[in-house]
Design an enzyme around this catalytic site. Sequence first.
Site, PDB file in Angstrom:
ATOM      1  N   HIS A 146       0.885  -1.237   0.017  1.00  0.00           N
ATOM      2  CA  HIS A 146      -0.127  -0.009  -0.385  1.00  0.00           C
ATOM      3  C   HIS A 146       0.901   1.261   0.034  1.00  0.00           C
ATOM      4  CE1 HIS A 146      -3.410   2.315   0.704  1.00  0.00           C
ATOM      5  NE2 HIS A 146      -3.879   2.007   1.894  1.00  0.00           N
ATOM      6  N   HIS A 176      -2.341  -2.487  -9.416  1.00  0.00           N
ATOM      7  CA  HIS A 176      -3.277  -1.985  -8.429  1.00  0.00           C
ATOM      8  C   HIS A 176      -4.358  -2.893  -8.642  1.00  0.00           C
ATOM      9  CE1 HIS A 176      -5.859   0.995  -6.745  1.00  0.00           C
ATOM     10  NE2 HIS A 176      -4.771   1.543  -6.351  1.00  0.00           N
ATOM     11  N   ASP A 192       2.959   5.391  -6.604  1.00  0.00           N
ATOM     12  CA  ASP A 192       4.106   4.891  -5.888  1.00  0.00           C
ATOM     13  C   ASP A 192       5.234   4.974  -6.756  1.00  0.00           C
ATOM     14  OD1 ASP A 192       3.340   5.362  -3.151  1.00  0.00           O
ATOM     15  OD2 ASP A 192       2.212   3.433  -3.536  1.00  0.00           O
TER      16      ASP A 192
HETATM   17  N1  CMC Z   1       4.923  -7.238 -10.046  1.00  0.00           N
HETATM   18  C1  CMC Z   1       4.587  -8.524 -10.633  1.00  0.00           C
HETATM   19  N2  CMC Z   1       3.514  -8.934 -10.582  1.00  0.00           N
HETATM   20  C2  CMC Z   1       2.328  -8.534 -10.063  1.00  0.00           C
HETATM   21  C3  CMC Z   1       2.347  -7.168  -9.296  1.00  0.00           C
HETATM   22  C4  CMC Z   1       3.630  -6.531  -9.469  1.00  0.00           C
HETATM   23  N3  CMC Z   1       3.663  -5.498  -9.113  1.00  0.00           N
HETATM   24  N4  CMC Z   1       1.282  -6.816  -9.123  1.00  0.00           N
HETATM   25  C5  CMC Z   1       0.389  -7.833  -9.211  1.00  0.00           C
HETATM   26  N5  CMC Z   1       1.293  -8.780 -10.007  1.00  0.00           N
HETATM   27  C6  CMC Z   1       0.548 -10.078 -10.406  1.00  0.00           C
HETATM   28  C7  CMC Z   1       0.398 -11.187  -9.528  1.00  0.00           C
HETATM   29  O1  CMC Z   1       1.431 -11.852  -8.860  1.00  0.00           O
HETATM   30  C8  CMC Z   1      -0.940 -11.788  -9.884  1.00  0.00           C
HETATM   31  O2  CMC Z   1      -0.237 -12.786 -11.034  1.00  0.00           O
HETATM   32  P1  CMC Z   1      -0.824 -14.279 -11.173  1.00  0.00           P
HETATM   33  O3  CMC Z   1      -2.279 -13.913 -11.735  1.00  0.00           O
HETATM   34  O4  CMC Z   1       0.044 -15.016 -12.095  1.00  0.00           O
HETATM   35  O5  CMC Z   1      -0.922 -14.824  -9.900  1.00  0.00           O
HETATM   36  C9  CMC Z   1      -1.482 -10.833 -10.797  1.00  0.00           C
HETATM   37  O6  CMC Z   1      -0.492 -10.066 -11.107  1.00  0.00           O
HETATM   38  C10 CMC Z   1      -2.576 -10.242 -10.160  1.00  0.00           C
HETATM   39  O7  CMC Z   1      -2.154  -9.656  -8.712  1.00  0.00           O
HETATM   40  P2  CMC Z   1      -2.921  -9.528  -7.688  1.00  0.00           P
HETATM   41  O8  CMC Z   1      -1.818  -9.855  -6.354  1.00  0.00           O
HETATM   42  O9  CMC Z   1      -3.913 -10.579  -7.449  1.00  0.00           O
HETATM   43  O10 CMC Z   1      -3.398  -8.128  -7.580  1.00  0.00           O
HETATM   44  P3  CMC Z   1      -4.072  -7.311  -6.473  1.00  0.00           P
HETATM   45  O11 CMC Z   1      -5.337  -6.580  -6.743  1.00  0.00           O
HETATM   46  O12 CMC Z   1      -4.315  -8.374  -5.263  1.00  0.00           O
HETATM   47  O13 CMC Z   1      -3.042  -6.522  -5.720  1.00  0.00           O
HETATM   48  C11 CMC Z   1      -1.331  -4.680  -5.578  1.00  0.00           C
HETATM   49  C12 CMC Z   1      -2.551  -5.070  -6.101  1.00  0.00           C
HETATM   50  C13 CMC Z   1      -1.121  -3.287  -5.605  1.00  0.00           C
HETATM   51  C14 CMC Z   1      -1.110  -5.206  -3.968  1.00  0.00           C
HETATM   52  C15 CMC Z   1      -0.272  -5.422  -6.118  1.00  0.00           C
HETATM   53  O14 CMC Z   1      -0.293  -5.032  -7.726  1.00  0.00           O
HETATM   54  C16 CMC Z   1       1.143  -5.109  -5.826  1.00  0.00           C
HETATM   55  O15 CMC Z   1       1.333  -5.765  -4.811  1.00  0.00           O
HETATM   56  N6  CMC Z   1       1.988  -4.254  -6.347  1.00  0.00           N
HETATM   57  C17 CMC Z   1       3.266  -3.668  -5.818  1.00  0.00           C
HETATM   58  C18 CMC Z   1       3.119  -2.976  -4.781  1.00  0.00           C
HETATM   59  C19 CMC Z   1       2.528  -1.613  -4.867  1.00  0.00           C
HETATM   60  O16 CMC Z   1       3.051  -0.893  -5.838  1.00  0.00           O
HETATM   61  N7  CMC Z   1       1.590  -1.073  -4.005  1.00  0.00           N
HETATM   62  C20 CMC Z   1       1.193   0.299  -4.222  1.00  0.00           C
HETATM   63  C21 CMC Z   1      -0.328   0.171  -4.643  1.00  0.00           C
HETATM   64  S1  CMC Z   1      -0.720   2.034  -5.274  1.00  0.00           S
HETATM   65  C22 CMC Z   1      -0.896   2.985  -4.070  1.00  0.00           C
HETATM   66  C23 CMC Z   1      -1.795   2.654  -2.966  1.00  0.00           C
HETATM   67  O17 CMC Z   1      -2.824   3.379  -3.044  1.00  0.00           O
HETATM   68  O18 CMC Z   1      -1.813   1.832  -2.181  1.00  0.00           O
END
Ligand code: CMC
Length: 429
Positions: free
Chosen positions: A269, A308, A364
């Site tokens: 986050h 995201h 971010d």
């Molecule tokens: N790098 C590599 N792979 C990713 C990433 C990433 N940053 N984000 C998602 N994926 C992959 C994930 O492994 C999954 O792959 P698979 O379908 O093969 O299992 C797929 O994309 C879907 O991801 P998810 O984890 O189900 O998506 P989510 O909606 O649960 O998570 C997130 C969203 C923001 C937590 C995630 O994208 C992430 O961890 N990003 C990196 C951390 C980050 O930059 N966070 C800041 C968010 S914006 C600021 C805020 O408002 O918080």
Amino acid sequence: MAKDSLTITDNRTGTAYEVPIADGTINAIDLRKIKTDAEDFGLMTYDPAFMNTASVRSKITFIDGDKGILRYRGYPIEQLAEHVGCFDEIGYLLLNGELPNPKQLTEFQKTVNSHAILHENVKKIIEGFRHDAHPMGVFISTVAALSTFYPEAKNIFDQEIRRRQIYRLIAKVPIIAAYAYRHAMGLPYVAADQEMSYAANFINMMFRNGDKNYAVHPVLEHALMVLFILHADHEQNCGTNAMRAIGSSHVDPYAATAGAAAALWGPLHGGANEAVLHMLNQIGTIENVPAFIASVKDGKGKLMGFGHRVYKNFDPRATVIKRLADEVFAVTGQNPRLKIALELERIALEDEYFIKRKLYPNVDFYSGLIYQAMGFPLDFYPVLFAIPRTAGWLSQWEEHILDQEQKIARPRQIYLGYDERPWVPMDKR
Ligand code: CMC
């Protein structure tokens, strides 16, 4: 004939049920009437991480993740970032639903400024932390401690008292943040200056040195204000959901804000901005970018600052920030890590792995590069997110506690543990 309802047939019993559809949703509680027999508890929905569950009705922030749209009270974020003259306008807008006229703005600023001071004992709390304490830990603890200084805050349904705590928090969070920094650095505190804007005052409290000619650079003041605007609210994200869930127990807003800030701190986050810089440091040089991308695709970590839950397109905040970075770097000199970030983005946006999963840079990805160029220490970035988000949290909190449909947040569970079993004495285990 088309009807705003859903007919569900329970194949266990053959019974059909009709549930109303309103605002594109069905009410989960309507499913409880779906039972196999009178003893049955009734059907529930299972939605870990709220992937497809609306938990509130809100009038504050709108996001269309597929189109990359973000609006506060109907105003597109790009227009707010371009035209707003000071962060107080955003605080007022989020809290009151309308942009302030000049008189309203002056009044708002006067009220907030009247709280821009810390009780001497609050300073002592900050001083109790080690010099190397993570500033987010200091921030969360100190915000929570404020509730002991303002016990009236528990009267959350008294509008005057409630609003007073809101103004207090908005006024005090930048001071807490700046003093956490000054304490860590062993520097004397700089009092808030009511003549300065919210952003300039914060920079001044952070970085004013002994030089009597010290002045906040107007480009950096403007950049920080825009960053504050971009971070002020983001509808039902993890931190805001925490704010609402904690607030739903009717605890005071200091405790709820501390909880929301704790949720924000995590690297998935608001802690992602700090994590991005650690990642860029770890990558080190442009030549290492392809290998790093390969390791991410291999499941050995994430590309921080990408992806995201809601945006499946460009995060509109990231687009504004990228432009802002050029303005800042023209003053501070370019951040050497920028080239690595640009190369990461270029490769990722062309790569099947990221395209297929709709992973784009989020807010971010570039914000940390700007913060670093402006002189903020790395572990300070989540705090820079929490300061403006406080206005958003409080707007969401107020909306929540006044919402007649809301009750204490209390999800259900699917219990998978043991059925009843008899106690086992110590010598039999
Ligand atoms: N790098 C590599 N792979 C990713 C990433 C990433 N940053 N984000 C998602 N994926 C992959 C994930 O492994 C999954 O792959 P698979 O379908 O093969 O299992 C797929 O994309 C879907 O991801 P998810 O984890 O189900 O998506 P989510 O909606 O649960 O998570 C997130 C969203 C923001 C937590 C995630 O994208 C992430 O961890 N990003 C990196 C951390 C980050 O930059 N966070 C800041 C968010 S914006 C600021 C805020 O408002 O918080």
